[in-house]
Design a protein around this motif. Structure first.
Motif, PDB file in Angstrom:
ATOM      1  N   ILE A 289      52.437  36.063  33.872  1.00 23.28           N
ATOM      2  CA  ILE A 289      50.873  36.410  33.691  1.00 23.28           C
ATOM      3  C   ILE A 289      50.760  36.995  33.078  1.00 23.28           C
ATOM      4  O   ILE A 289      50.769  37.704  31.750  1.00 23.28           O
ATOM      5  CB  ILE A 289      51.334  37.692  35.000  1.00 23.28           C
ATOM      6  N   ILE A 290      49.344  36.307  32.472  1.00 29.22           N
ATOM      7  CA  ILE A 290      48.462  36.948  31.163  1.00 29.22           C
ATOM      8  C   ILE A 290      47.208  36.903  31.135  1.00 29.22           C
ATOM      9  O   ILE A 290      46.495  36.308  31.838  1.00 29.22           O
ATOM     10  CB  ILE A 290      48.708  35.678  30.231  1.00 29.22           C
ATOM     11  N   THR A 291      46.693  37.674  30.721  1.00 22.65           N
ATOM     12  CA  THR A 291      45.386  38.587  30.648  1.00 22.65           C
ATOM     13  C   THR A 291      45.097  38.121  29.832  1.00 22.65           C
ATOM     14  O   THR A 291      45.470  37.922  27.945  1.00 22.65           O
ATOM     15  CB  THR A 291      45.313  40.009  30.827  1.00 22.65           C
ATOM     16  N   VAL A 292      43.617  37.380  30.059  1.00 24.69           N
ATOM     17  CA  VAL A 292      42.436  37.209  28.916  1.00 24.69           C
ATOM     18  C   VAL A 292      41.399  37.844  29.151  1.00 24.69           C
ATOM     19  O   VAL A 292      40.962  37.641  29.916  1.00 24.69           O
ATOM     20  CB  VAL A 292      42.548  35.537  28.974  1.00 24.69           C
ATOM     21  N   THR A 293      41.294  38.368  27.791  1.00 26.38           N
ATOM     22  CA  THR A 293      39.967  39.034  28.510  1.00 26.38           C
ATOM     23  C   THR A 293      39.381  39.648  26.467  1.00 26.38           C
ATOM     24  O   THR A 293      39.620  39.120  25.971  1.00 26.38           O
ATOM     25  CB  THR A 293      40.868  40.948  28.756  1.00 26.38           C
ATOM     26  N   GLY A 294      38.351  40.197  26.548  1.00 28.36           N
ATOM     27  CA  GLY A 294      37.642  41.696  25.509  1.00 28.36           C
ATOM     28  C   GLY A 294      36.383  41.043  26.148  1.00 28.36           C
ATOM     29  O   GLY A 294      35.594  39.900  26.404  1.00 28.36           O
ATOM     30  N   ASP A 295      35.498  41.729  24.555  1.00 29.37           N
ATOM     31  CA  ASP A 295      33.932  40.982  24.842  1.00 29.37           C
ATOM     32  C   ASP A 295      33.271  39.610  24.580  1.00 29.37           C
ATOM     33  O   ASP A 295      31.954  39.418  24.637  1.00 29.37           O
ATOM     34  CB  ASP A 295      32.941  42.554  24.436  1.00 29.37           C
ATOM     35  N   ALA A 296      34.222  39.190  23.879  1.00 26.46           N
ATOM     36  CA  ALA A 296      34.078  37.855  23.525  1.00 26.46           C
ATOM     37  C   ALA A 296      34.328  37.025  24.480  1.00 26.46           C
ATOM     38  O   ALA A 296      33.480  35.612  24.301  1.00 26.46           O
ATOM     39  CB  ALA A 296      34.409  37.497  22.568  1.00 26.46           C
TER      40      ALA A 296
END
Length: 442
Positions: A289-296
């Protein structure tokens, strides 16, 4: 019992609002799938396949080599394309099995067959966990079957589920607690069946009240005789194993000890759920289970990802970049690894892809230490980072060791608070690596 917290620590911007409301969705890779033979602590696995072989979902493609090692299971069906060194998150080239995905996901016989774990012996449960290729999924990737086989299982008094998820931006464990609390409880019950004298503790930071309520409600009245939820003070690095053990039990361990030496076994949320999947559902470790995130990132998301998938494909599945990232990290901002290349595979210890439009570390000029003592006040290991950096800069490994430098676990708290912008953690990491290498030679 502990006090629910520890000395030191920091409160960085947690960034979790970006992705915490996003349910876990299934990601299916399109390109080739890459399985590094070393994606765990210990000896690399031995390949069981060769180029041209057909494989299925759930098939063991690499065997654990030695006691501290882990099997590798295929997450797709297809054909083995080649076995060769491939780049990984660390930048190292690692011997890898490359499979051409046929996108059919044909499964081995018996895959996803329901089982009653109470019918298995302790030995059988440990064997299932080993054959499923399960490792610690909080980042360390230590083979779980080894952790669950201490010298004396009767000495284990606490099985702790590390549900703190204190690393900023990460929300994968949070989502799993909301979406699969019953799986978490069942996985913990499987582990408790191995330790007759232990009670189960699910340790959750108190800034996740919804998780605390949902997980607590999922524990049956009968199970509450042996399992409880303990709220912890929200603070980084609350989820570090030593801090967690102290916060829950009041017991202390150091770098020369294992949690079992304090009568404790600690497992991450996804590890516990993976144990349930393997023992109760006959599904080995084939996904993260992976979070892909960030303001970009255009559309931050939590994904269930087949191990071996490409980071770049995951980024594209999250809508790609809405702004040019200045820094891309595998993991969180405190203990993650900055990526030089997004064409690397998801492995068992992958947790997140964080794309930031601003690299705050690189933009912070390094100036002389002003002896303010902030690094000392936040260090959870009660070290003096400023002195340790002096030893690191002089390559004085003896003094580094004599001043307890190996007790550092590279949480990054000292670097975070340093007004002089000194790269303390980075220097400790290199010195510790050098000392470990010297010990191996001896």
């Amino acid at each position: 019992m502990g006090k629910g917290t520890f000395r030191g620590g920091i409160h960085p911007f947690d960034g979790k609002e970006i992705s915490k409301s996003k349910p876990v969705t299934t990601f299916l890779p399109k390109g080739e799938i890459v399985f590094p033979l070393s994606q765990h602590i210990g000896a690399p696995a031995n390949s069981l396949v060769k180029p041209g072989d057909s494989v299925m979902v759930g098939q063991k493609i690499a065997e654990a080599q030695g006691f501290i090692s882990s099997c590798i299971i295929s997450s797709v069906s297809g054909t083995v394309k080649i076995i060769e060194p491939r780049p990984t998150v660390s930048g190292a080239l690692v011997e890898s099995i490359v499979i051409e995905n046929d996108n059919e996901y044909k499964k081995v016989p018996g895959f996803n067959t329901k089982k009653d774990y109470t019918k298995f012996s302790k030995s059988e449960i440990r064997t299932i966990i080993k054959e499923a290729g399960i490792v610690g999924m909080g980042g360390a990737a230590f083979p779980t079957h080894v952790k669950l086989t201490p010298k004396n299982e009767d000495d284990i008094t606490h099985v702790i589920v590390n549900a703190a998820e204190c690393e900023p931006y990460l929300t994968s464990d949070y989502r799993m607690m909301l979406e699969e609390p019953e799986s978490l409880i069942t996985g913990l019950k499987v582990i408790l069946s191995l330790f007759d004298n232990a009670k189960g503790v699910i340790a959750i930071e108190n800034n996740k009240p919804d998780c605390i309520e949902i997980v607590n409600d999922a524990i049956s009245p009968e199970d509450k005789k042996r399992i409880c939820v303990i709220p912890l003070k929200a603070k980084y690095p609350q989820g570090a194993e030593r801090n967690l053990i102290y916060a829950v039990t009041g017991r202390k361990i150091n770098s020369k000890m294992l949690p079992a030496d304090a009568g404790v076994v600690v497992n991450n949320v996804d590890t516990v759920i993976s144990i349930k999947n393997a023992v109760c559902d006959t599904v080995p470790l084939i996904r993260r289970i992976i979070t892909v995130t960030g303001d970009a990132i255009a559309h931050p998301q939590n994904f269930s990802v087949p191990i071996g998938s490409c980071y770049q494909e995951l980024i594209e599945a999250a809508g790609g970049f809405k702004s040019t990232p200045e820094k891309i990290i595998s993991g969180g901002p405190m203990m993650g690894t900055a990526l030089y290349n997004t064409c690397v595979p998801v492995t068992k210890n992958s947790s997140a892809i964080l794309a930031l439009t601003k690299d705050e570390v690189a933009q912070k000029p390094e100036t002389p230490c002003i002896r303010c003592g902030r690094c000392v006040s936040v260090c959870p290991s009660r070290l003096i980072p400023q002195r340790l950096q002096e030893f690191s800069n002089r390559f004085d490994t003896e003094s580094f060791e004599n001043n307890y430098g190996m007790e550092c676990y590279e949480c990054g708290s000292c670097t975070f608070v340093c007004p002089a912008g000194r790269q303390l953690t980075q220097s400790f990491k290199e010195t510790r690596k050098s000392i470990i290498a010297q010990r191996k030679k001896k």
